[in-house]
Design a protein around this motif. Structure first.
Motif, PDB file in Angstrom:
ATOM      1  N   MET A 331       1.365  -4.013  -0.349  1.00 24.29           N
ATOM      2  CA  MET A 331       2.608  -3.581   0.331  1.00 24.29           C
ATOM      3  C   MET A 331       3.188  -4.651   0.797  1.00 24.29           C
ATOM      4  O   MET A 331       2.542  -5.355   1.689  1.00 24.29           O
ATOM      5  CB  MET A 331       2.557  -2.451   1.307  1.00 24.29           C
ATOM      6  N   SER A 333       6.967  -7.144   2.140  1.00 24.76           N
ATOM      7  CA  SER A 333       8.109  -6.543   2.869  1.00 24.76           C
ATOM      8  C   SER A 333       9.271  -6.761   1.950  1.00 24.76           C
ATOM      9  O   SER A 333       9.124  -7.627   0.953  1.00 24.76           O
ATOM     10  CB  SER A 333       8.193  -7.664   4.133  1.00 24.76           C
ATOM     11  N   GLU A 334      10.454  -6.534   2.475  1.00 22.22           N
ATOM     12  CA  GLU A 334      11.893  -6.303   1.726  1.00 22.22           C
ATOM     13  C   GLU A 334      12.056  -7.622   1.115  1.00 22.22           C
ATOM     14  O   GLU A 334      12.377  -7.292  -0.366  1.00 22.22           O
ATOM     15  CB  GLU A 334      12.903  -5.985   2.769  1.00 22.22           C
ATOM     16  N   ILE A 346       4.930  -0.859  11.693  1.00 19.96           N
ATOM     17  CA  ILE A 346       4.225  -0.200  10.747  1.00 19.96           C
ATOM     18  C   ILE A 346       3.638   1.129  11.299  1.00 19.96           C
ATOM     19  O   ILE A 346       3.127   1.066  12.336  1.00 19.96           O
ATOM     20  CB  ILE A 346       3.083  -1.153  10.308  1.00 19.96           C
ATOM     21  N   ALA A 376       5.273  -5.705  10.426  1.00 19.45           N
ATOM     22  CA  ALA A 376       5.240  -6.459   9.368  1.00 19.45           C
ATOM     23  C   ALA A 376       5.981  -7.625   9.485  1.00 19.45           C
ATOM     24  O   ALA A 376       7.064  -7.520   9.796  1.00 19.45           O
ATOM     25  CB  ALA A 376       5.755  -5.641   8.258  1.00 19.45           C
ATOM     26  N   VAL A 381       2.353  -7.955   3.438  1.00 24.51           N
ATOM     27  CA  VAL A 381       1.989  -7.174   4.553  1.00 24.51           C
ATOM     28  C   VAL A 381       0.627  -6.645   4.931  1.00 24.51           C
ATOM     29  O   VAL A 381      -0.204  -6.885   5.761  1.00 24.51           O
ATOM     30  CB  VAL A 381       3.115  -6.049   5.011  1.00 24.51           C
ATOM     31  N   CYS A 402      -1.156   4.373   0.258  1.00 25.20           N
ATOM     32  CA  CYS A 402       0.162   3.780   0.425  1.00 25.20           C
ATOM     33  C   CYS A 402       1.153   4.975   0.720  1.00 25.20           C
ATOM     34  O   CYS A 402       2.055   4.455   1.421  1.00 25.20           O
ATOM     35  CB  CYS A 402       0.720   3.329  -1.128  1.00 25.20           C
ATOM     36  N   HIS A 406       3.923   3.225   6.289  1.00 24.71           N
ATOM     37  CA  HIS A 406       5.346   3.243   6.499  1.00 24.71           C
ATOM     38  C   HIS A 406       5.866   2.033   7.117  1.00 24.71           C
ATOM     39  O   HIS A 406       5.293   1.608   8.286  1.00 24.71           O
ATOM     40  CB  HIS A 406       6.067   4.512   6.877  1.00 24.71           C
ATOM     41  N   PHE A 407       6.732   1.367   6.406  1.00 27.27           N
ATOM     42  CA  PHE A 407       7.612   0.385   7.386  1.00 27.27           C
ATOM     43  C   PHE A 407       9.062   0.089   6.581  1.00 27.27           C
ATOM     44  O   PHE A 407       9.032   0.135   5.453  1.00 27.27           O
ATOM     45  CB  PHE A 407       6.849  -0.914   7.589  1.00 27.27           C
ATOM     46  N   LYS A 410       9.572  -1.429   2.814  1.00 24.81           N
ATOM     47  CA  LYS A 410       8.246  -1.831   2.124  1.00 24.81           C
ATOM     48  C   LYS A 410       8.560  -1.575   0.739  1.00 24.81           C
ATOM     49  O   LYS A 410       9.027  -0.782   0.239  1.00 24.81           O
ATOM     50  CB  LYS A 410       7.200  -0.625   2.598  1.00 24.81           C
ATOM     51  N   LYS A 411       7.616  -2.522   0.033  1.00 21.09           N
ATOM     52  CA  LYS A 411       7.592  -2.308  -1.651  1.00 21.09           C
ATOM     53  C   LYS A 411       6.328  -2.525  -2.213  1.00 21.09           C
ATOM     54  O   LYS A 411       5.656  -3.496  -1.530  1.00 21.09           O
ATOM     55  CB  LYS A 411       8.810  -3.126  -2.204  1.00 21.09           C
TER      56      LYS A 411
END
Ligand code: AMP
Ligand code: GLY
Length: 425
Positions: A331, A333-334, A346, A376, A381, A402, A406-407, A410-411
């Motif tokens: 996972m 970060s943006e 997170i 994160a 992350v 997954c 949550h954050f 997240k991707k």
């Protein structure tokens, strides 16, 4: 025993997790560690490797395990050894297998180990002439470490020449690019094979597959790796044998003959073309996220493997693995891999599903503890790892986990292990 793990990523966290489960291990220290490694041990910050060696001496650390390449290339192993400390990893000279692409390619050529046809040069004219002799696409690589960005797969000869010119002039990567490797493009599938060596003996771990591109279907830019799984069914017995006989064994033997015995993790990045293995690169450390899926598959206590490798006793080890599969989903970060992202808190839901608790876990990477909360703060992350009796089961557990994390921003890829599952559903 007391163990010090050098590094701060998900790779080091997963080594820490394996050590935490190990009955022979008392205390675990991480240097520098990350915002979650305190769950497993203590974080230690020092100025340099000499000061870290002071710390290891003072605390009576029995074994130091080095995760990332930078300290290895900078000679941490030599510093610790000089002081009589036991450390797992290659010396500075042996670490050149990763630190210099030219050293690596010349080593392969000298020992007759299969790799892509290439030249190494600091002359644009030479690079250009060789590019003209190849068919498209063409691969251009900077000699030195470029944080994973020094390899250009040029679709046209013109693009390849431009890349070579920008590297050689120092424009793209400074000193690291002032010599280049130009090589033919190999069209096949990639495998990561890890061998642990004590300089003479080695053990090979189950083959893993990484997913380097950012997006599903292997689209988008290259990253440090968006997910991995092991063992991969893309390897059969014949291919395993070829990899061992043609690549791993001659490399360990060749390094010894060259007077730079390889101790540590030999990570062979391979391209398989028509069931024939070619060496694309060597790294002198575990892959990340490959390590996160390999550690949980090891039945042999981690301390035993690393200690035996660090003390030239691997011949006494009968390494065992669980008959399971592991899938790890990164996972990120943006803004990864383009730039940094705003720290995001997170939240991990309480896991009530007993089976999920038992079959999945998180390896934390780019995280920081800020006022008691986990944020994160890095590109990659964390890694959700699932373990199962099949790749599909392991993947399902990883993705279930997954869903509990949550954050903001997240991707993650939704197709990790697709090559292994393509023909099954
Ligand atoms: P390297 O850092 O040398 O492993 O290169 C990074 C990535 O570039 C590899 O994981 C491959 O996906 C790709 N690559 C490198 N060399 C070649 C090659 N000769 N042919 C095809 N792809 C390559
Ligand atoms: N996952 C690839 C690497 O660690 O280099």
């Amino acid at each position: 025993m007391d163990v010090l793990v050098v590094g701060s990523g998900g790779r080091e966290y997963s080594i820490g997790l394996a050590l935490k489960k190990d009955p022979n291990v008392n205390n675990i220290y991480f240097s520098p560690g990350n915002g979650a490694t305190f769950q497993l041990g203590q974080n230690v910050k020092t100025e340099d490797y000499e000061t870290l060696a002071d710390f290891a001496e003072e605390k009576g650390i029995d074994l130091t395990i080095v995760g990332p390449e930078a300290p290895l290339v900078e000679g941490i192993v030599d510093i610790f050894r000089k002081r009589g400390l036991t450390i797992f990893g290659p010396t500075q000279k042996a670490a050149l297998l990763e630190g210099s692409k030219i050293y690596m390619k010349n080593f392969l050529a000298r020992h007759n180990i299969p790799t892509a046809r290439y030249i190494e040069t600091d002359s644009f004219e030479e690079a250009s002439a060789f590019i003209d002799s190849l068919s498209e696409p063409v691969v251009v690589k900077a000699d030195g470490l470029c944080a994973g960005k020094g390899v250009i797969i040029a679709q046209t000869k013109e693009e390849a020449k431009k890349a070579a010119e920008e590297m050689l002039s120092g424009k793209s990567f400074g000193e690291a690019g002032k010599r280049v490797v130009v090589e033919e493009y190999l069209d096949g599938f990639e495998l990561s094979v890890f061998a642990i060596s004590d300089g003479e003996n080695y053990v090979i771990l189950p083959a893993a597959q990484d997913h380097k591109r950012l997006l599903d279907g292997d689209k988008g830019p290259n990253t440090g790796g968006m997910g991995a799984y092991a063992p991969t069914p893309l390897i059969n017995e014949e291919l395993s044998r070829k990899i061992e006989e043609r690549i791993i064994a001659p490399t360990i033997k060749g390094m010894k003959e060259d007077g730079t015995p390889f101790e540590g993790v030999l990570f062979a990045g391979l391209m398989i073309v028509d069931n024939e293995p070619y060496t694309l690169e060597f790294n002198v450390r575990f892959g990340d996220p490959e390590c996160e899926v390999l550690m949980p598959l090891m039945k042999t206590p981690a301390s035993e493997l690393f200690m035996k490798a660090a003390t030239k006793k691997l011949d006494e080890l009968n390494i065992e693995f669980y008959d399971k599969y592991a899938v790890g989903v990164v996972m990120a970060s943006e803004n990864y891999p383009y730039g940094s992202s705003k720290p995001a808190e997170i939240i991990v839901d309480e896991i009530v599903h007993e089976e999920l608790k038992e079959h999945a876990h998180i390896s934390y990477a780019g995280v920081s503890l800020i006022e008691g909360k986990l944020f994160a703060t890095g590109g990659r992350v964390l890694v959700c790892v699932g373990i199962g009796d099949s790749i599909k089961e392991a993947r399902d557990y990883a993705y279930m986990l997954c869903g509990q994390v949550h954050f903001a921003g997240k991707k993650f890829r939704t197709d990790i292990a697709y090559q292994a599952l393509r023909d099954k559903s």
